[in-house]
Design a protein around this motif. Structure first.
Motif, PDB file in Angstrom:
ATOM      1  N   HIS A   1      23.427  27.411  -0.575  1.00 14.58           N
ATOM      2  CA  HIS A   1      23.377  26.072  -1.125  1.00 14.58           C
ATOM      3  C   HIS A   1      23.150  25.077   0.009  1.00 14.58           C
ATOM      4  O   HIS A   1      24.012  24.879   0.855  1.00 14.58           O
ATOM      5  N   LEU A   2      21.961  24.490  -0.001  1.00 18.40           N
ATOM      6  CA  LEU A   2      21.637  23.512   1.038  1.00 18.40           C
ATOM      7  C   LEU A   2      21.494  22.153   0.382  1.00 18.40           C
ATOM      8  O   LEU A   2      21.049  22.044  -0.752  1.00 18.40           O
ATOM      9  N   ALA A   3      21.881  21.125   1.114  1.00 19.80           N
ATOM     10  CA  ALA A   3      21.691  19.785   0.576  1.00 19.80           C
ATOM     11  C   ALA A   3      21.578  18.817   1.741  1.00 19.80           C
ATOM     12  O   ALA A   3      22.054  19.095   2.846  1.00 19.80           O
ATOM     13  N   MET A   4      20.904  17.717   1.480  1.00 22.84           N
ATOM     14  CA  MET A   4      20.701  16.760   2.555  1.00 22.84           C
ATOM     15  C   MET A   4      21.051  15.353   2.083  1.00 22.84           C
ATOM     16  O   MET A   4      20.592  14.910   1.038  1.00 22.84           O
ATOM     17  N   ASP A   5      21.887  14.698   2.876  1.00 17.58           N
ATOM     18  CA  ASP A   5      22.085  13.280   2.657  1.00 17.58           C
ATOM     19  C   ASP A   5      21.796  12.573   3.981  1.00 17.58           C
ATOM     20  O   ASP A   5      21.271  13.188   4.910  1.00 17.58           O
TER      21      ASP A   5
ATOM     22  N   TRP B   1      12.783  10.804   6.058  1.00 20.35           N
ATOM     23  CA  TRP B   1      13.489   9.580   6.411  1.00 20.35           C
ATOM     24  C   TRP B   1      12.712   8.352   5.939  1.00 20.35           C
ATOM     25  O   TRP B   1      13.242   7.447   5.290  1.00 20.35           O
ATOM     26  N   LEU B   2      11.429   8.372   6.285  1.00 12.02           N
ATOM     27  CA  LEU B   2      10.604   7.224   5.911  1.00 12.02           C
ATOM     28  C   LEU B   2      10.523   7.081   4.402  1.00 12.02           C
ATOM     29  O   LEU B   2      10.509   5.983   3.856  1.00 12.02           O
ATOM     30  N   ALA B   3      10.496   8.224   3.734  1.00 16.38           N
ATOM     31  CA  ALA B   3      10.364   8.170   2.283  1.00 16.38           C
ATOM     32  C   ALA B   3      11.641   7.649   1.625  1.00 16.38           C
ATOM     33  O   ALA B   3      11.619   7.209   0.490  1.00 16.38           O
ATOM     34  N   HIS B   4      12.739   7.705   2.352  1.00 16.33           N
ATOM     35  CA  HIS B   4      13.998   7.340   1.716  1.00 16.33           C
ATOM     36  C   HIS B   4      14.654   6.151   2.377  1.00 16.33           C
ATOM     37  O   HIS B   4      15.864   6.066   2.457  1.00 16.33           O
ATOM     38  N   THR B   5      13.848   5.254   2.873  1.00 12.14           N
ATOM     39  CA  THR B   5      14.463   4.083   3.514  1.00 12.14           C
ATOM     40  C   THR B   5      15.272   3.299   2.500  1.00 12.14           C
ATOM     41  O   THR B   5      16.337   2.794   2.788  1.00 12.14           O
ATOM     42  N   ALA B   6      14.712   3.205   1.295  1.00 10.22           N
ATOM     43  CA  ALA B   6      15.476   2.515   0.265  1.00 10.22           C
ATOM     44  C   ALA B   6      16.689   3.356  -0.085  1.00 10.22           C
ATOM     45  O   ALA B   6      16.664   4.581   0.017  1.00 10.22           O
ATOM     46  N   ILE B   7      17.738   2.685  -0.468  1.00  5.17           N
ATOM     47  CA  ILE B   7      18.956   3.416  -0.794  1.00  5.17           C
ATOM     48  C   ILE B   7      18.764   4.060  -2.156  1.00  5.17           C
ATOM     49  O   ILE B   7      18.811   3.409  -3.191  1.00  5.17           O
TER      50      ILE B   7
END
Lengths: 102, 479, 483, 629, 173
Positions: C74-78, C47-53
């Protein structure tokens, strides 16, 4: 009397078959039931022979022989089983053999 | 009979020879352990004989038999199932009957009957296979003569089997009378030639359906099932539930394929009605049943209904689904019966719900296996049953059988209720002082067998690909 | 790969804690707690690593599973998955903590089930393969069934069965719909696949889409639960042990909401738009009917359970408003409802442990003895009635704001639901903590462990109330899809 | 300086008080509780002084972002302009005085810290409300004060009646809030923002005067205001809210929170100006409320309930003013009302404490000698409330409203007459209470005298109640317009259609005479002819009317019959959830099917054979049916 | 040619079978069944199957029926079972099943008589042809019949044995 002979034979077989069926339905005595099954098997065998006569092939008759063998085996096991049951229940009433239900 | 015929019929011939030898063995030296070991060896040899037979497939043995991928696959399946049932039998019979040896003989004979059904493509072999199976089963069902219920079960099965045989025979005679053939391809060809389905042939099929329906235990020919399951020795019940029904199904598929049953909507309708009725009747009957054996009987009625949905889907996937479901059903049913066998004391069968109350807290292993089996029957993921049901539904969707699928969905939910009720019973926390007195035998061989079945169950549930590929290959040949 | 790790850690911990449970209860609790905190840590780091959009899909992982059918692992995360996972591990860890002392029977198996159900939920939030989704969807039921059926209260079997049958019935319809979609897709493109991304733009006829969408929707509505499929919920919530209730209310219901956002809307945009008025109606019915039932209950846990029906009605309303504000509100509502209702169940559980009743008539005036618990309850009761400053308000406000353009009438009715929420929430407060104290219960206030749990929940709900932006930013990418 | 400090200081202190709980000593609690408000007041004064230099410019402080979702944005932004400065000053100042009073009043209460925590929380929320730059933040404060009101009404939670009153207050105001929330949704839909200045700036371009949309929005906002300010038809909660401790009544239910509605309408005045219908409705609601509440106040038997109805009535005046477009007059009355009503409540509190928590007027009397300090401040409060001409603040504020209700563009004779009737009633009920409390015989023994901390705030407020009026004098009497000038940058000046001095004089004379007449009537009623009055009151029709008014015109009864009871009954009836019956029925059906089928499984062999035959017949029948029929 | 003979034989077969199913005394029924089987043998002969007709007489009427008769005599089912059977065979009992079966018969007759094949003369299949078929293509079936009979024998042997008097201690239920 111009009924198709094959049809006539099949009809006879059908009548005998259903008579056996009636018997197995209305009888309570297990030996009677076994007897009725024999009638039905016999009717089926008759049907095979009639069909065999229609086509002039031997395989219907061969089938009859197997039915005969099967009927013999069936009766022998059946009688052995009925004997057991008779020893157990002291009766041949099929309705008595209804301990399991539900 | 040529050499190739011999090789192709190897499994069957091996078993026939074994039956004769076993009979002689019993006559000479009555010993449970020896006969048991011999039967195991016979099954193993028969299974080995499958391997050389693969070389020559497809190999018809006219006019009666045909050896192809389909029949060999099912031969293997039946032999494996038979072997597992055999493995579970020893302890069960050890304490229950003074003459145990004939059981193995009859079991081998019954398996022969099933194998004949699997490889046959002719009324004669069909009839003979069926009767070998039936007559051996009369003996097997009533085998434990000391039990009152076993006679009752035997006589019921005998009467109904004979009756349905009569129907089957009469139906066959009708078909024969109006097509002139008794071999399936011949009948198919004759029908195609006629261009329509003569009414009397239709009637013949209808009457044959009664014979087939009886063996499958579908509505309205299902009524023997619970009583026979209850009265028969447990391994025999497992045999009836799996091998007897499976062999009949295999035959049905072959017959249906050979006469191209899809062309006759009438047949489809009859089977569809039977399938739906079986699902409902089986599940409703099991709903609050307290006897495990009867629950399994009713459940098998319902499962036949599910299988028929795959059968009716009318697409290639349907046959694949059927074959897969059959495998899953074999594993699951034998596993479930295996648990009951293992749980049964030498005194009595563990057949009431009460015997299973709180089982998980006393024998976690057995309860886990049973749970896995029940969940597989219910079609919950991680089990083979799930993939099986998925496959069936997939076939149904592919074939646009929405109504049947909807019925299947409803019935799955109804079915869940009693499976989960059983699971709940096992996991219920027993009140102190409420422990049942049944002391399960828990033989080692049985436990190992159950372990293997569980591994298979979960293995197929998690990685079904290999089995699917096998089935797909096999089915491609058939059509 | 990191996504697979999340699953494997939980699964391994489940087995490990079962095994360890036989030897030592403490070990098994620590294993469970550590695995969940470990996962929480991973998720927070992501989460912290992806604060930027930075693009919509942050991680993907795919290997073949049953290539024969086009099934893959098949796993994926958004953003949406991430938030749901964070909630899962957070509440999961709390669930372990709550049962630390309360649960003393069959500890190993309990934690096995708890972790297993969390594993299933994690799988549901991560999979991008419809078969796999169904697989996990079903997989989480059995352990949940055991959690209710073994460690529940007096009518546990009935409740567990009901829960199981309802969700299974819905699940089967979803299975039919999944397969239908599979074949429709194959018929159009000749590609047999369960892959979410490939199925996304399946061209299909209106009628087909409608039926398939219904199959999905019903499954999710049952899980959500929406009126009239809600009746399993009060029983299940009431009878479940505290940890079970928390997982049920906090997470399991969210899988239904997640399903709607992830599958129903993107897969069948046209059909979903058609059914939107009906779905919104069901949402509003849930809000009002659930609130009314909550008001009448005499069993504390049952009351809270019905409030869930009411709150999840907002989710349904917002999800079918088809607008970004409502969408973000829905995501907020999923999280805040998890926190606030979870907290209320924890409080109810703590109360039950002290006074051994859930009957409201046997409570009253408990503030006197337990002001800390009373204050905590007050906060979460206020959260549940949508007081500004607490997360639920943001969620409900955004949902209503977003659904106003979609339907004036339904928004008005849903807003009236806030009055009803006030009525039942205050009734709860009054019956339990205020009023005269007739009975002399000897009891202590919250102990240290419970305080840690409650305070962490309070912090989260206030944080969401005052600074919801991290959450809203995270789902922004997902929300664009809806427009 | 940071305007944000003003609300944050009370919040912090509330938080500290919650944390401190029972560990803090009473003195520490009181210091923290009062001190924080004092500090906030100080900050407010300093900011106000700075602000006074440049009153045209609003001070806006962006504290932090709050919500940013899609096109919706709302920050935690504080805004100080002329209007909010007035409110902030009154809230902090009166709040500070009431806190000091409360430190004495609540001295023996075990939950001292909780009390001050809630009070501080309230002040913080109220300040947020009036300083909010966007409507979402305003809504935050709005609900926050509602929560504190709930907590404080139900402060003595052991009595279920208090809990009931608290819940009633919360729920009834929530009904209004619902309307307001819907108003916000609509505003956002059309204006695309909830930022107050933006909305006010945009709305003249968005809507023409009298456009339906703006009328609906204004009415919805009015709904919220009506709920919070206890106006018709949502006034029923306020009399019951007197269950709370008296300082609470003084602060929340008289001086500050209940005027939030006035603030909201004044704040959103542009919308109301665009919607004349909404304005008219506001005025009518105010007029009706002030009269009805006046009648109810006249016959109350509980001192706090008299004051409660009087509050409703006085806020009715404010609404009347708002509806007439006399914005500054409404705010002016708010200020004076805050002073004298707080004074009256606290004085009443002193009386109540002195009489050992006796609130019934019938048990009071003769306190003039016993509590001379209280007597004098109470008298000043009453005079101000009754609007005794020239010397009281109340006169100037109320008189302005009465005059403008006739002369403003939106004014009307009917409104004016209602306002005049209200003046008469005010005089009557105020002094009825006053006479009952302080004259006649003592009926209850003295318990204990109010301490210094309670009396000093009273004195200060008494002074304010007297002199506060001089900031705004009508042009018949010196024409001082300090107050309206101050508000001018924010609120437009009232337009007067009829500015004849003679008329204004007449109106002022009428109102003064009526007020004094009312006092006279009260004197006659209570002291001069008590016997005759009670005989008169016991006439059946009058008695019925009296009880009817005392019950608040049976609004509660009607609501109970129409809404509350049906809802409760319905939900009780449905406790088991009808929908569940559906599923239970399904389960029963399944069971039934099982039973039927299980009976077929009879164990009888012949029956099984019969089934096979039936199957055979069925198969062949289907065959014949499909082929031939 | 065969017409009259066939009808007579068929009539005898049907009548005898009706007698079988209506007799109370099992012995009478069995004897009527023998009559019926003999009549069927005649029909079989008329349908060009002399070998099968002989088998019918020898095996069916001869062996199987005699087995049954011996069995009945062994169990000594005499008068009382006949009386019992008489009590059981009330119209109430048999009327519905019979009607049902008659419906079935009607359907069967209807379906069979829908035969549209061209009429063909009966073709005689001599025993030699049967033998050729039996031990030619159907050899495997004959072998399987052996297995079938073996199953029958083993089953009958196991079930038919008298129970030993001493039961196992566990089996006394």
């Amino acid at each position: 009397m111009n009924i198709h002979p094959t049809t006539a034979g099949m009809l006879l077989a059908g009548i005998l078959f259903v008579l056996g069926l009636i018997s197995i339905l209305v009888r309570r005595d297990i030996i009677f039931m076994l007897l009725s099954v024999e009638v039905m098997l016999n009717a089926a065998g008759l049907a095979f022979v009639v069909a065999s006569a229609h086509w002039g092939r031997a395989d219907g008759q061969v089938m009859f022989i197997f039915i005969l063998a099967m009927a013999a085996a069936e009766v022998s096991v059946g009688l052995a089983l009925i004997l057991q049951l008779y020893h157990q229940l002291k009766t041949l009433d099929s309705d008595e053999a209804a301990k399991m239900n539900g | 009979m040529s050499f190739v015929d011999f090789l192709s019929l190897g499994p069957l011939i091996t078993l026939c020879a074994a039956s004769v030898i076993a009979m002689l063995l019993v006559a000479i030296w009555r010993n449970h352990r020896i006969v048991y070991s011999f039967a195991i060896i016979a099954f193993l040899m028969s299974m080995t004989a499958v391997i050389p037979a693969i070389i020559y497939i497809p190999h018809p043995v006219p006019p009666l038999l045909v050896i192809d991928e389909f029949s060999l696959f099912n031969t293997g399946l039946i032999l494996t199932a038979g072997l597992i049932i055999l493995l579970l039998s020893f302890n069960y019979f050890e304490e229950r009957e003074e003459r145990k040896e004939e059981y193995y003989l009859l079991l081998i004979l019954a398996t022969i009957g099933a194998l004949v059904l699997v490889v046959s493509r002719h009324f004669m072999s069909l009839f003979l296979g069926l009767e070998i199976l039936s007559i051996s089963l009369y003996g097997l069902i009533a085998y434990l003569r000391a039990r009152a219920r076993s006679d009752e079960a035997g006589i019921k099965y005998l009467m109904l089997a004979a009756l349905s045989s009569a129907f089957l025979l009469f139906g066959m005679a009708l078909v024969y009378a109006f097509t002139g053939h008794m071999d399936f391809p011949g009948i198919g060809a004759a029908l195609r030639q006629a261009g329509y389905l003569p009414v009397s042939v239709m009637a013949g099929f209808g009457m044959m359906l009664i014979g087939v329906g009886f063996k499958l235990g579908v509505v309205p020919f299902h009524m023997w099932a619970p009583d026979v399951y209850e009265g028969a020795p447990l391994p025999v019940a497992a045999f009836i539930a799996t091998i007897s029904k499976g062999a009949m199904l295999v035959l049905l598929i072959r017959f249906y394929q050979d006469i191209q049953g899809n062309n006759y909507p009438m047949l489809w309708w009859m089977v569809a009605i039977i399938a739906v009725a079986s699902m409902f009747a089986g599940n409703w009957l099991a709903l609050t049943q307290q006897n495990i054996k009867r629950i399994l009987a009713y459940s098998s009625i319902a499962h036949m209904g599910y299988i028929l949905v795959a059968f009716l889907s009318g697409v290639q996937t349907g046959l694949e689904a059927l074959a897969f479901y059959l495998v899953a059903y074999f594993i699951t049913s034998i596993g479930a019966f295996g648990v009951v066998i293992v749980m049964s004391s030498s005194l009595q069968d563990a057949e009431t719900m009460a015997d299973y109350k709180g089982l998980f807290w006393r024998y976690p292993w057995v309860a886990t296996v049973f749970t896995a089996m029940l969940l597989s029957l219910a079609g919950i993921p991680l089990t083979a049953g799930f993939i099986g049901k998925f496959y069936v539904v997939m076939a149904g969707v592919n074939g646009h059988q929405w109504f049947l699928l909807f019925m299947l969905a409803i019935n799955s939910v109804i079915g869940l209720y009693y499976y989960i009720r059983l699971v709940a019973t096992m996991f219920a926390v027993p009140a102190p002082g409420q422990q049942t007195t049944v002391v399960p035998a828990l033989p080692i061989a049985g436990n190992i067998t159950l372990g293997i079945l569980t591994v298979l169950l979960i293995g197929l549930g998690v990685y079904p690909t290999a089995m699917m590929q096998l089935i797909q290959q096999m089915m491609r040949i058939l059509s | 790969m990191i996504l697979l790790v999340l699953l494997i850690v939980l699964f391994a911990a489940a087995l490990l804690s079962w095994i360890a449970g036989a030897k030592s209860h403490a070990a098994c609790r620590w294993i469970a707690l550590c695995s969940l905190l470990f996962n929480l840590g991973i998720v927070i780091r992501i989460w912290l690593a992806h604060t930027a959009i930075s693009g919509r899909w942050w991680y993907q992982y795919k290997i073949d599973w049953v290539p024969h059918f086009g099934i893959s692992l098949h796993l994926a995360m958004d953003g949406l998955s991430l938030l749901m996972l964070a909630l899962t591990f957070f509440l999961g860890a709390l669930a372990v903590l709550i049962s630390w002392k309360e649960l003393q029977t069959r500890v190993g198996f309990f934690h096995f089930n708890l972790l297993f159900v969390l594993c299933g939920i994690t799988g549901v939030f991560l999979t991008m393969d419809l078969f796999l989704f169904y697989f996990f969807w079903e997989m989480m039921l059995i352990p949940m069934y055991f959690l209710i059926g073994i460690w529940g209260h007096e009518h546990r079997e009935y409740a567990a069965n009901k829960f199981f049958l309802f969700t299974q019935a819905g699940g089967l319809l979803m299975l039919l719909a999944i397969l239908g979609l599979y074949f429709v897709h194959a018929a159009n493109t000749n590609v047999y696949t369960f892959n979410y991304f490939e199925l996304l733009n399946t061209p299909m006829e209106g009628t087909t889409a409608r039926w398939l969408m219904l199959g999905f929707l019903v499954a999710f509505l049952v899980k959500l639960p929406a009126v009239p499929f809600h009746t399993w919920l009060p029983d299940a919530h009431t009878e479940a042990p505290t940890a079970g209730s928390v997982v049920l209310a906090g997470l399991l219901l969210k899988t239904g909401a997640y399903g709607i956002l992830r599958f129903v809307l993107p897969l069948f945009p046209a059909a979903a738009a058609e059914i939107a008025p009906l779905a919104m109606l069901l949402g509003v019915a849930g809000i009002l009917y659930g609130g009314m039932l909550a008001f009448a209950q005499t069993d504390l846990k049952r009351l809270i359970a019905y409030t869930s029906v009411s709150h999840m009605g907002f989710v349904l309303l917002g999800a079918f408003a088809f607008n970004e504000i409502a969408y973000q509100g829905v995501v907020m509502q999923m999280i805040t409802h998890g926190i606030s209702t979870g907290a209320l169940f924890i409080i109810a559980g703590a109360l039950y442990e002290r006074i051994h009743t859930r009957n409201l008539w046997q409570m009253g005036g408990l503030w006197l003895r337990m002001p800390l618990m009373g204050s905590a309850a007050l906060i979460f009761v206020m959260a549940s009635l949508g007081l500004p400053g607490l997360g639920n308000f943001i969620a409900e406000f955004l949902i209503l704001l977003g659904s106003w353009p979609a339907s004036h009438l339904f928004t008005i009715l849903a807003t009236i639901g806030l009055v009803i929420a006030t009525a039942y929430s205050l009734r709860l407060m009054q019956k339990v903590f205020l009023g005269p104290c007739d009975r002399q219960y000897a009891m202590r206030d919250l102990n240290g462990r419970e305080l840690v749990i409650i305070i962490s929940l309070v912090i989260v709900i206030c944080w969401l109330g005052f600074h919801p932006q991290p959450v809203l930013n995270t789902t922004q990418n997902t929300a664009y899809v809806i427009r | 300086m940071l305007p944000a400090l003003i609300p944050i200081i009370p919040f912090i202190s509330a938080f500290l008080l919650m944390l401190g709980w029972k560990r803090l000593s009473r003195i520490a609690t009181a210091v923290l509780g009062c001190g924080s408000i004092g500090l906030a007041a100080l900050v407010a004064v300093i900011i106000a002084i700075q602000f006074a230099g440049n009153a045209e410019q609003a001070v806006v402080q962006h504290a932090t972002n709050w919500v940013l979702a899609g096109t919706f944005q709302a920050g935690i932004d504080f805004r100080l302009d002329a209007l909010s400065v007035v409110f902030v000053l009154v809230i902090t100042a009166v709040g500070f005085l009431i806190h000091i009073y409360a430190a004495g009043y609540m001295h023996d209460d075990p939950d001292y810290a909780r009390f001050f925590a809630c009070m501080n929380l309230f002040v913080g929320a109220m300040l947020t409300l009036v300083m909010a730059d966007n409507l979402l933040l305003l809504y935050f404060g709005w609900e926050g004060v509602g929560l504190c009101s709930y907590l404080l009404i139900g402060f003595w939670y052991k009595d279920p009646a208090n809990g009931y009153a608290a819940r009633k207050a919360f729920i009834v105001t929530r009904v209004g809030d619902t309307a307001m929330a819907i108003g916000l949704f609509m505003l956002f839909q059309y204006a695309g923002t909830l930022n107050i200045p933006d909305i006010l700036g945009k709305s003249p371009q968005l809507w023409t005067t009298g456009a339906p949309v703006v009328t609906i929005i204004a009415l919805l906002l009015l709904g919220g205001a009506v709920g919070k300010s206890a106006q018709l038809p949502l006034q029923t909660w306020l009399p019951d809210a007197m269950a709370g401790p008296t300082p609470v009544s003084a602060l929340i239910h008289a001086a500050t929170m209940v005027t939030a509605g006035v603030y909201l309408v004044a704040r959103m005045h542009v919308l109301f100006e665009l919607a004349p219908l909404a304005e008219t409705i506001t005025a009518v609601i105010g007029a009706i409320t002030l009269v009805l509440a006046g009648f109810s106040a006249l016959v109350q038997t509980d001192i706090k309930r008299v004051l409660a109805y009087s509050t409703i009535s006085q806020i009715g005046y404010m609404f009347l003013a708002l509806g007439c477009g006399a914005w500054s007059a409404a705010i002016f009355h708010f200020v004076t009302h805050a002073f004298f009503k707080a004074l009256l409540f606290m004085a009443a509190g002193a009386v109540i404490v002195a009489l050992h928590h006796e609130q019934r007027l019938a048990k009071m009397g003769g306190l003039r000698k016993l509590l001379p300090g209280v007597y004098w401040v109470f008298l000043i409060g009453c005079a101000s409330l009754a609007a005794i001409p020239f010397v009281t603040a109340g006169f100037y504020s109320k008189d302005q409203i009465i005059w403008l209700s006739l002369s403003a563009t939106h004014g009307h004779v009917a409104l004016w007459l209602a306002a005049l009737l209200g003046a008469l009633l005010t005089g009557m009920y105020t002094f009825r209470m006053f006479f009952l409390v302080f004259y006649g015989e003592a009926k209850t023994a003295m318990h204990h005298r109010p301490g210094k901390s309670m009396m000093i705030p009273l004195y200060i407020l008494a002074v304010l109640s007297t002199i506060a009026g001089f900031v705004e004098l009508p042009h018949t009497m010196g024409h001082v317009t300090l107050f309206s000038n101050w508000l001018h940058p924010v609120l437009p000046e009232v337009t007067v259609t009829n500015d004849s001095n003679a008329m204004e004089w007449a109106s002022q004379a009428m109102s003064a005479l009526l007020a004094i007449g009312g006092i006279g009537l009260a004197y006659a009623w209570v002291l001069l002819r008590p016997k005759g009055m009670s005989d008169f009151l016991e006439m059946p029709a009058i008695d019925w009317l009296r009880k009817y008014w005392a019950r608040g015109w049976d609004f509660d009864y009607v609501y109970n019959i129409l809404l509350v009871h049906p809802y409760i009954h319905l939900s009780r009836m449905n406790r088991k959830d009808l929908v569940d019956k559906l599923y239970t029925g399904l389960a029963t059906l399944m069971q039934w099917c099982h039973n039927v089928l299980a009976r077929t499984q009879s164990g009888l062999l012949r029956w099984y054979i019969m089934a096979v035959v039936l199957g055979a017949v069925a198969v062949l029948s289907v065959l014949i049916w499909r082929i031939y029929i | 040619m065969m017409g009259l003979t066939f009808y007579i034989a068929a009539a005898i077969a049907v009548i005898a079978t009706v007698m079988v199913i209506t007799r109370y005394n099992i012995m009478h029924a069995l004897l009527y069944l023998v009559v019926s089987l003999l009549a069927v043998a005649v029909v079989l002969y008329l349908y060009g199957a002399p070998f099968i007709a002989a088998l019918e007489v020898i095996v069916y009427a001869g062996a199987i029926m005699v087995l049954l008769i011996f069995f009945v005599m062994m169990l000594n089912l005499g008068k009382e079972s006949a009386i019992q059977e008489q009590q059981w065979l009330k119209p109430r009992i048999w009327i519905f099943p019979s009607l049902l079966c008659l419906v079935l018969l009607g359907e069967l007759v209807f379906l069979i008589s829908q035969n549209h094949q061209p009429p063909s003369a009966i073709k005689v299949v001599d025993p030699k042809a049967v033998g050729m078929a039996l031990f030619g293509p159907y050899m495997a079936a004959v072998e399987l019949t052996g297995i079938l009979l073996m199953a029958g024998i083993v089953g009958a042997y196991h079930l038919g044995r008298q129970k030993e008097k001493t039961l196992h201690r566990f089996l006394e239920n």
